[in-house]
Design a protein around this motif. Structure first.
Motif, mmCIF file in Angstrom:
data_model
loop_
_atom_site.group_PDB
_atom_site.id
_atom_site.type_symbol
_atom_site.label_atom_id
_atom_site.label_comp_id
_atom_site.label_asym_id
_atom_site.label_seq_id
_atom_site.Cartn_x
_atom_site.Cartn_y
_atom_site.Cartn_z
ATOM 1 N N ALA A 168 0.806 -1.213 0.000
ATOM 2 C CA ALA A 168 0.000 0.000 0.000
ATOM 3 C C ALA A 168 0.846 1.273 0.000
ATOM 4 O O ALA A 168 0.440 2.295 -0.561
ATOM 5 N N LEU A 169 2.022 1.219 0.623
ATOM 6 C CA LEU A 169 2.838 2.427 0.772
ATOM 7 C C LEU A 169 4.037 2.486 -0.171
ATOM 8 O O LEU A 169 4.783 3.461 -0.155
ATOM 9 N N MET A 170 4.214 1.473 -1.006
ATOM 10 C CA MET A 170 5.398 1.428 -1.860
ATOM 11 C C MET A 170 5.402 2.539 -2.909
ATOM 12 O O MET A 170 6.438 3.139 -3.191
ATOM 13 N N ILE A 172 2.652 -7.932 -14.335
ATOM 14 C CA ILE A 172 1.791 -9.095 -14.067
ATOM 15 C C ILE A 172 2.635 -10.301 -13.654
ATOM 16 O O ILE A 172 2.311 -11.008 -12.688
ATOM 17 N N THR A 173 3.718 -10.534 -14.374
ATOM 18 C CA THR A 173 4.566 -11.684 -14.030
ATOM 19 C C THR A 173 5.216 -11.495 -12.662
ATOM 20 O O THR A 173 5.338 -12.454 -11.897
ATOM 21 N N GLN A 174 5.626 -10.261 -12.333
ATOM 22 C CA GLN A 174 6.196 -10.003 -11.009
ATOM 23 C C GLN A 174 5.182 -10.316 -9.923
ATOM 24 O O GLN A 174 5.501 -10.964 -8.908
ATOM 25 N N ASN A 175 3.969 -9.819 -10.089
ATOM 26 C CA ASN A 175 2.923 -10.031 -9.095
ATOM 27 C C ASN A 175 2.695 -11.521 -8.856
ATOM 28 O O ASN A 175 2.630 -11.985 -7.703
ATOM 29 N N SER A 224 6.466 -0.960 -9.312
ATOM 30 C CA SER A 224 6.954 -2.325 -9.455
ATOM 31 C C SER A 224 6.996 -3.049 -8.118
ATOM 32 O O SER A 224 6.522 -4.183 -7.981
ATOM 33 N N ARG A 225 7.559 -2.384 -7.108
ATOM 34 C CA ARG A 225 7.647 -3.020 -5.791
ATOM 35 C C ARG A 225 6.268 -3.158 -5.151
ATOM 36 O O ARG A 225 6.004 -4.118 -4.426
ATOM 37 N N SER A 226 5.378 -2.189 -5.405
ATOM 38 C CA SER A 226 4.020 -2.285 -4.867
ATOM 39 C C SER A 226 3.294 -3.480 -5.455
ATOM 40 O O SER A 226 2.634 -4.252 -4.738
ATOM 41 N N VAL A 227 3.422 -3.666 -6.761
ATOM 42 C CA VAL A 227 2.774 -4.792 -7.431
ATOM 43 C C VAL A 227 3.332 -6.124 -6.914
ATOM 44 O O VAL A 227 2.586 -7.079 -6.676
ATOM 45 N N SER A 228 4.662 -6.186 -6.730
ATOM 46 C CA SER A 228 5.281 -7.416 -6.224
ATOM 47 C C SER A 228 4.817 -7.732 -4.808
ATOM 48 O O SER A 228 4.477 -8.877 -4.484
ATOM 49 N N ASN A 229 4.795 -6.704 -3.953
ATOM 50 C CA ASN A 229 4.386 -6.934 -2.570
ATOM 51 C C ASN A 229 2.893 -7.184 -2.444
ATOM 52 O O ASN A 229 2.453 -7.886 -1.534
ATOM 53 N N LEU A 230 2.111 -6.610 -3.366
ATOM 54 C CA LEU A 230 0.697 -6.955 -3.393
ATOM 55 C C LEU A 230 0.552 -8.437 -3.725
ATOM 56 O O LEU A 230 -0.297 -9.135 -3.156
#
Length: 463
Positions: free
Chosen positions: A65-67, A277-280, A404-410
């Protein structure tokens, strides 16, 4: 400014990669090491496996949420300043977690403070790596080291956490995190910010609040599925509505000539979108598998923290093997090919975990599947990041790094929430298989997304 930035890149000391890689390692470690402490924490703090799951998921959710706001803050206050501030907040959270008398304090220390600290320090890691290492090959090598350490941190978290928990206490695992943070701070002496901060940079507070609220509602909706389906549906719909409102708001702000939290034009890049998408999905599968297998081994099979951690050694070995060859593979194979191969190996690994686990009581039956998952993830983590980061120029690195980091951490949050909700609802062999099947379907979805990437997207051809 460009000349100065290029000069800093050229003169970047080799030691600058150490704190960046260690930072990604400890943040990934924090997301998975608690999986082997579920029984110990539950007994010590008089809570349940679901209570520990909430702590783990909230930590990952706060990061996600905070990335994006964390990435934007680097423009205003500087990359190194945000990196150092994040380390300090994270360290305080780790120490507070180590002395937590109850679940509430653990939630504050681990989920809130460590989550905020991670959101502050991780975007600068990728921005600095992009700006300090010139050329796509050098940049890919830097990303390779950072992502390898992140993957190893996530995979080795159960083993290291299990060793510390069994030898000393689960609380000592948080002291270990604080010690690593101290080492990172000391190793930052050579780290220099390639560009000065811009005090006039605007932070879209309303946009930040909307994006955070939307993500929180979505994950809470998933967590509520096993308790109240109507509440879960309401939360999911509310989350979707808030995120729609967020996207409408940032588009309106950009049309008005203002600086939104994140430029909507970032989503116009098809290659970057596929990479995101692939990161997530990669992190969804990694954290979902880690939580599911660790919970099943402890709650259903009755293994302790060290036994569970040792079994996860197979995943760590797989990640180490594939990470060591990541740079060589990146020069010889298209990034699309590597990502597809990674998802294929991971999917097969999950199928093996489902098949063998139900046919034998031997704990080492989990090893082949975990090894394949580790190999697959190690092959594709770096190419996915490089696809996204290299799709934009330096002017957009703060925004795309945060996104990018937000999507990964989500993805990490969703993996733990989805798999954990299925498991906690009914901790039986069927629930374990159901959770793993969901993760296998997600992995196949990642494979499908990877097939749509450009065929010629190699490291040396990335922009």
């Amino acid at each position: 400014m460009a000349d100065r930035s290029e000069a800093v890149r050229t003169a970047a000391p080799r030691g600058v990669l150490i704190p960046l890689a260690l930072a990604q390692f400890i943040c990934s470690f924090a997301g998975s090491n608690m999986n082997v402490m579920i029984n110990d924490i539950s007994v010590d703090l008089n809570t349940t496996a679901q209570g520990v799951q909430i702590v783990i998921t909230t930590f990952l959710l706060v990061m996600a949420a905070l990335m994006i706001p964390g990435g934007k803050l680097t423009e205003r206050y500087g990359r190194k300043s945000c990196f150092m501030a994040g380390l300090i907040v994270y360290g305080i959270g780790a120490l507070l977690s180590a002395v937590a008398p109850g679940l509430g304090v653990l939630l504050l220390g681990n989920s809130i403070l460590e989550g905020i600290g991670t959101a502050l320090l991780i975007p600068p890691v990728y921005i600095l790596a992009t700006q300090l290492f010139a050329g796509t090959t050098a940049r890919a090598r830097a990303f390779g080291v950072i992502m390898a350490m992140g993957g190893i941190g996530a995979a080795a978290g159960p083993l290291i956490g299990g060793l510390i928990t069994s030898a000393i206490s689960w609380r000592a695992a948080f002291v270990f995190q604080a010690l690593i943070i101290a080492i990172i701070i000391v190793s930052c002496r050579r780290l220099r910010d390639p560009e000065p901060p811009d005090p006039t940079a605007r932070l879209d507070k309303f946009g930040a609040a909307l994006s955070a609220l939307g993500l929180v509602l979505l994950v809470l909706g998933i967590l509520a599925v096993d308790d109240d389906l109507r509440l879960a549906a309401g939360l999911l719909l509310a989350g979707a509505a808030v995120l729609f409102w967020f996207f409408h708001t940032i588009r309106a702000e950009e049309r008005a000539g203002k600086q939104p939290l994140i430029s909507p034009s970032l989503f116009d890049n098809r290659v970057s979108n596929l990479g995101l998408i692939t990161q997530n999905i990669q992190w969804l599968v990694l954290m979902g598998t880690s939580f599911t297998v660790a919970t099943y081994l402890q709650v259903v099979r009755g293994y302790d923290a060290i036994e569970t951690g040792v079994i996860f050694t197979a995943a760590t070995v797989g990640l180490l093997i594939s990470s060591l060859g990541a740079a060589r593979l990146a020069r010889r194979r298209a990034q699309r090919t590597l990502i597809m191969a990674g998802f294929a190996a991971t999917s097969v690994g999950i199928v093996i975990l489902i098949t063998l686990a139900n046919r034998t009581i031997d704990p080492w039956a989990f090893a082949p599947g975990l090894l394949l998952i580790g190999l697959g993830l190690g092959v594709m983590l770096t190419p996915s990041v490089n696809v996204v980061q290299s799709s934009f120029d330096d002017a957009h690195q703060a925004e795309i790094s945060g996104l990018s980091r937000s999507v990964s951490n989500l993805g990490s949050s969703l993996g733990t929430a989805v798999a954990g909700t299925i498991l906690v609802a009914d901790l039986t062999g069927h629930a374990y298989a159901a959770a793993m099947i969901v993760l296998a379907v997600a992995s196949l979805g990642g494979f499908a997304a990877a097939t749509l990437l450009p065929r010629a997207a190699t490291v040396d051809s990335a922009v």
